[in-house]
Design a protein around this motif. Structure first.
Motif, PDB file in Angstrom:
ATOM      1  N   GLY A   1       5.677 128.718  20.699  1.00  0.00           N
ATOM      2  CA  GLY A   1       5.679 130.132  20.352  1.00  0.00           C
ATOM      3  C   GLY A   1       5.320 131.067  21.490  1.00  0.00           C
ATOM      4  N   GLN A   2       4.896 130.538  22.620  1.00  0.00           N
ATOM      5  CA  GLN A   2       4.556 131.408  23.737  1.00  0.00           C
ATOM      6  C   GLN A   2       5.737 131.490  24.689  1.00  0.00           C
ATOM      7  OE1 GLN A   2       0.987 129.751  25.430  1.00  0.00           O
ATOM      8  NE2 GLN A   2      -0.298 131.009  24.134  1.00  0.00           N
ATOM      9  N   GLU A   3       5.826 132.649  25.359  1.00  0.00           N
ATOM     10  CA  GLU A   3       6.921 132.830  26.293  1.00  0.00           C
ATOM     11  C   GLU A   3       6.714 131.993  27.549  1.00  0.00           C
ATOM     12  OE1 GLU A   3       6.981 136.901  27.579  1.00  0.00           O
ATOM     13  OE2 GLU A   3       4.939 136.827  28.273  1.00  0.00           O
ATOM     14  N   LYS A   4       7.814 131.622  28.161  1.00  0.00           N
ATOM     15  CA  LYS A   4       7.732 130.915  29.431  1.00  0.00           C
ATOM     16  C   LYS A   4       7.516 131.937  30.529  1.00  0.00           C
ATOM     17  CE  LYS A   4      10.534 126.923  28.331  1.00  0.00           C
ATOM     18  NZ  LYS A   4      11.730 126.145  28.663  1.00  0.00           N
ATOM     19  N   LYS A   5       6.716 131.547  31.501  1.00  0.00           N
ATOM     20  CA  LYS A   5       6.479 132.393  32.659  1.00  0.00           C
ATOM     21  C   LYS A   5       6.982 131.655  33.885  1.00  0.00           C
ATOM     22  CE  LYS A   5       2.253 134.450  30.832  1.00  0.00           C
ATOM     23  NZ  LYS A   5       0.828 134.654  31.097  1.00  0.00           N
ATOM     24  N   VAL A   6       7.461 132.425  34.851  1.00  0.00           N
ATOM     25  CA  VAL A   6       7.963 131.862  36.092  1.00  0.00           C
ATOM     26  C   VAL A   6       7.099 132.359  37.235  1.00  0.00           C
ATOM     27  CG1 VAL A   6       9.939 131.747  37.644  1.00  0.00           C
ATOM     28  CG2 VAL A   6      10.302 131.737  35.180  1.00  0.00           C
ATOM     29  N   CYS A   7       6.647 131.437  38.073  1.00  0.00           N
ATOM     30  CA  CYS A   7       5.815 131.786  39.222  1.00  0.00           C
ATOM     31  C   CYS A   7       6.728 132.234  40.363  1.00  0.00           C
ATOM     32  CB  CYS A   7       4.977 130.595  39.655  1.00  0.00           C
ATOM     33  SG  CYS A   7       3.849 130.965  41.013  1.00  0.00           S
TER      34      CYS A   7
ATOM     35  N   PRO B   1       7.342 137.052  33.029  1.00  0.00           N
ATOM     36  CA  PRO B   1       8.013 136.385  31.912  1.00  0.00           C
ATOM     37  C   PRO B   1       9.440 135.997  32.299  1.00  0.00           C
ATOM     38  CG  PRO B   1       6.960 138.415  31.180  1.00  0.00           C
ATOM     39  CD  PRO B   1       6.898 138.405  32.682  1.00  0.00           C
ATOM     40  N   ARG B   2       9.896 134.845  31.842  1.00  0.00           N
ATOM     41  CA  ARG B   2      11.234 134.328  32.163  1.00  0.00           C
ATOM     42  C   ARG B   2      12.326 135.325  31.820  1.00  0.00           C
ATOM     43  NH1 ARG B   2      15.789 133.728  32.930  1.00  0.00           N
ATOM     44  NH2 ARG B   2      17.047 131.867  32.760  1.00  0.00           N
ATOM     45  N   GLU B   3      12.166 136.087  30.718  1.00  0.00           N
ATOM     46  CA  GLU B   3      13.246 136.984  30.292  1.00  0.00           C
ATOM     47  C   GLU B   3      13.490 138.128  31.268  1.00  0.00           C
ATOM     48  OE1 GLU B   3       9.651 138.733  28.028  1.00  0.00           O
ATOM     49  OE2 GLU B   3      10.542 136.770  27.872  1.00  0.00           O
ATOM     50  N   ARG B   4      12.578 138.388  32.189  1.00  0.00           N
ATOM     51  CA  ARG B   4      12.812 139.444  33.190  1.00  0.00           C
ATOM     52  C   ARG B   4      13.787 139.013  34.280  1.00  0.00           C
ATOM     53  NH1 ARG B   4       7.227 141.646  35.144  1.00  0.00           N
ATOM     54  NH2 ARG B   4       6.255 141.963  33.127  1.00  0.00           N
ATOM     55  N   LEU B   5      13.990 137.742  34.426  1.00  0.00           N
ATOM     56  CA  LEU B   5      14.855 137.239  35.495  1.00  0.00           C
ATOM     57  C   LEU B   5      16.307 137.283  35.059  1.00  0.00           C
ATOM     58  CD1 LEU B   5      12.700 134.178  36.517  1.00  0.00           C
ATOM     59  CD2 LEU B   5      12.742 136.423  37.582  1.00  0.00           C
ATOM     60  N   PRO B   6      17.233 137.412  36.015  1.00  0.00           N
ATOM     61  CA  PRO B   6      18.659 137.416  35.666  1.00  0.00           C
ATOM     62  C   PRO B   6      19.058 136.106  35.002  1.00  0.00           C
ATOM     63  CG  PRO B   6      18.329 137.998  37.980  1.00  0.00           C
ATOM     64  CD  PRO B   6      17.005 137.556  37.441  1.00  0.00           C
TER      65      PRO B   6
ATOM     66  N   THR C   1      15.222 134.794  47.679  1.00  0.00           N
ATOM     67  CA  THR C   1      15.011 135.652  48.846  1.00  0.00           C
ATOM     68  C   THR C   1      13.557 136.097  48.828  1.00  0.00           C
ATOM     69  OG1 THR C   1      15.670 137.636  47.634  1.00  0.00           O
ATOM     70  CG2 THR C   1      17.409 136.466  48.851  1.00  0.00           C
ATOM     71  N   PRO C   2      12.918 136.209  49.976  1.00  0.00           N
ATOM     72  CA  PRO C   2      11.493 136.552  50.000  1.00  0.00           C
ATOM     73  C   PRO C   2      11.143 137.831  49.243  1.00  0.00           C
ATOM     74  CG  PRO C   2      12.212 135.876  52.174  1.00  0.00           C
ATOM     75  CD  PRO C   2      13.450 135.971  51.326  1.00  0.00           C
ATOM     76  N   GLU C   3      11.962 138.871  49.391  1.00  0.00           N
ATOM     77  CA  GLU C   3      11.650 140.134  48.728  1.00  0.00           C
ATOM     78  C   GLU C   3      11.745 140.045  47.207  1.00  0.00           C
ATOM     79  OE1 GLU C   3      15.920 140.076  50.063  1.00  0.00           O
ATOM     80  OE2 GLU C   3      14.011 139.734  51.067  1.00  0.00           O
ATOM     81  N   GLY C   4      12.319 138.969  46.693  1.00  0.00           N
ATOM     82  CA  GLY C   4      12.411 138.756  45.254  1.00  0.00           C
ATOM     83  C   GLY C   4      11.058 138.648  44.578  1.00  0.00           C
ATOM     84  N   VAL C   5      10.021 138.364  45.354  1.00  0.00           N
ATOM     85  CA  VAL C   5       8.673 138.243  44.792  1.00  0.00           C
ATOM     86  C   VAL C   5       8.212 139.556  44.154  1.00  0.00           C
ATOM     87  CG1 VAL C   5       7.284 138.806  46.832  1.00  0.00           C
ATOM     88  CG2 VAL C   5       6.473 137.102  45.238  1.00  0.00           C
ATOM     89  N   ALA C   6       8.772 140.678  44.581  1.00  0.00           N
ATOM     90  CA  ALA C   6       8.376 141.987  44.043  1.00  0.00           C
ATOM     91  C   ALA C   6       9.526 142.672  43.304  1.00  0.00           C
ATOM     92  CB  ALA C   6       7.876 142.877  45.173  1.00  0.00           C
ATOM     93  N   ALA C   7      10.565 141.941  42.967  1.00  0.00           N
ATOM     94  CA  ALA C   7      11.779 142.547  42.415  1.00  0.00           C
ATOM     95  C   ALA C   7      11.858 142.594  40.888  1.00  0.00           C
ATOM     96  CB  ALA C   7      13.006 141.800  42.945  1.00  0.00           C
TER      97      ALA C   7
END
Length: 193
Positions: free
Chosen positions: A9-15, A92-97, A37-43
């Protein structure tokens, strides 16, 4: 990218990266990125700690070798920045493309819970996680019926196929990775013979 294993029931998170230390005296931090890409850490918007207890707006300010220099909201001096060393930054995983339309793209988070099936069709267990201790990604496989997890190098040779839609990865583990290649009673019986 690393994934934080979540309970039901908890969302997956991506480091997206890990803080490696302070940069300068004004609260900037150095972040080792786990993004393409390195700048992806803040994207992908605000980041949070693995347990979700702290949340930071993040901005990439530059590069230093293979590290991204970032400003984390609320971190204004070197001491606070230095205290964050080792902190993993998650979204959260859902923020990623989404994955590529051809199904070739996926994140480590997408692999958690997939069956690990041998090239011969044998079920080895479930993917419990992807670890990286500095020498490359390791696939963590948990046996279906309990017991200790097994770590195996996550290479094209060892993992020739990832089938997200089919709910499995196909593995070709190096000899000795799974003792005789089975878990549970079969492995114990083999040891007793």
């Amino acid at each position: 990218m690393r994934v934080a294993p979540m309970g039901d029931g908890q969302e997956k998170k991506v480091c997206l990266g890990v803080v490696t230390g302070a940069h300068g005296v004004r609260g900037l931090v150095r972040v080792k990125p786990f993004t393409e890409t390195p700048e992806g850490v803040a994207a992908y918007g605000p980041v949070e700690t693995k347990d979700g207890a702290r949340r930071f707006a993040i901005a990439a300010k530059g590069m230093a070798k293979d590290l991204v220099i970032c400003q984390l909201e609320g971190v204004i001096d070197r001491d606070v920045a230095a205290a964050l060393r080792g902190t993993e930054l998650y979204v959260p995983r859902e923020r990623l493309p989404e994955a590529d339309e051809d199904g070739e793209g996926w994140y480590h988070a997408d692999l958690i819970g997939l069956r690990a099936v041998g090239t011969d069709g044998r079920l080895y267990g479930l993917v419990a996680g992807i670890q990286n201790f500095g020498a490359g990604d390791l696939l963590e496989i948990a046996p279906d019926e309990g017991g200790e997890t097994v770590l195996m190098s996550f290479t094209d040779e060892n993992v020739p196929e990832v089938d997200i839609e089919g709910g499995k990865i196909v593995i070709d583990p190096p000899l000795g990775t799974f003792e005789d290649g089975t878990f549970g009673d079969d492995a114990a019986e083999a040891d007793n013979e």
